[in-house]
Write a protein that holds these residues in place. Structure first.
Motif: not given
Length: 153
Positions: A44-48
Motif C-alpha cells: 500500500n503505497d500512499r493509498g494505492t
C-alpha cells in the motif's frame, strides 16, 4: 594496501558488525538492488495498492524485516545439516580410500537430491506464509545453486 590486509579488514568488519542491531547484508544480497522486475507482493503505497519491485522487497527485508547476516547464519543451519548428515552417511558406508581428484557421482547425486528436497520445503514454507519474503531461505538457495554449478563442471 595489499590484498592480505584488505581481506583481514573485511573479515574484522564482518565480525564486529555481527553483534550490532542492523548487522550487515547477507553475501551477494546487495546484487538484488539492480533487479527491478515486479513481484507478486502487494504494498500500500500512499493509498494505492501496487506490486513491489524485487529491489524494494530486498531493501525492506533488510531495513524493516531484519533479514541480515545474523538471520542468514541462522538460516544456514538447514543446508549445514543436510551436508553433514549426507557426508557422514557417505563416509560411514564407503570407507575405502579413493583418489580425491576423482569425482564421486554417488555423493554428488545424494547431495543434489538432499538440497533439492530442502529447497522444495523452502518454497512450501514461503507458500504457507503467504509468499512472505522473510520465509525465504536465501542460504539454501546459494548452496543449491553452488551444488548444481559444481556438479555441472
Amino acid at each position: 594496501m595489499n590484498i592480505f590486509m584488505a581481506v583481514i579488514k573485511t573479515l574484522s568488519h564482518f565480525i564486529i558488525d555481527i553483534g550490532t542491531k542492523r548487522s550487515i547484508v547477507p553475501p551477494f544480497f546487495s546484487l538484488t538492488q539492480v533487479i527491478t522486475f515486479d513481484t507478486p507482493i502487494d504494498i500500500n503505497d500512499r493509498g494505492t495498492v501496487r506490486k513491489m519491485k524485487l529491489n524494494e522487497v530486498a531493501e525492506r527485508m533488510y531495513s524493516v524485516g531484519g533479514y541480515n547476516f545474523n538471520h542468514f547464519l541462522a538460516m544456514s543451519l538447514a543446508p549445514l545439516c543436510v551436508e553433514v548428515i549426507i557426508r557422514a552417511y557417505h563416509w560411514m558406508t564407503n570407507r575405502t580410500i579413493t583418489n580425491q581428484f576423482k569425482h564421486d557421482y554417488k555423493l554428488a547425486s545424494m547431495l543434489a537430491l538432499g538440497h533439492s528436497i530442502t529447497m522444495s520445503g523452502n518454497v512450501m514454507k514461503m507458500w504457507l506464509n503467504g509468499w512472505s519474503p522473510l520465509a525465504f531461505n536465501y542460504s539454501q538457495m546459494t548452496i543449491e545453486s553452488s551444488q548444481v554449478t559444481r556438479d555441472l563442471s
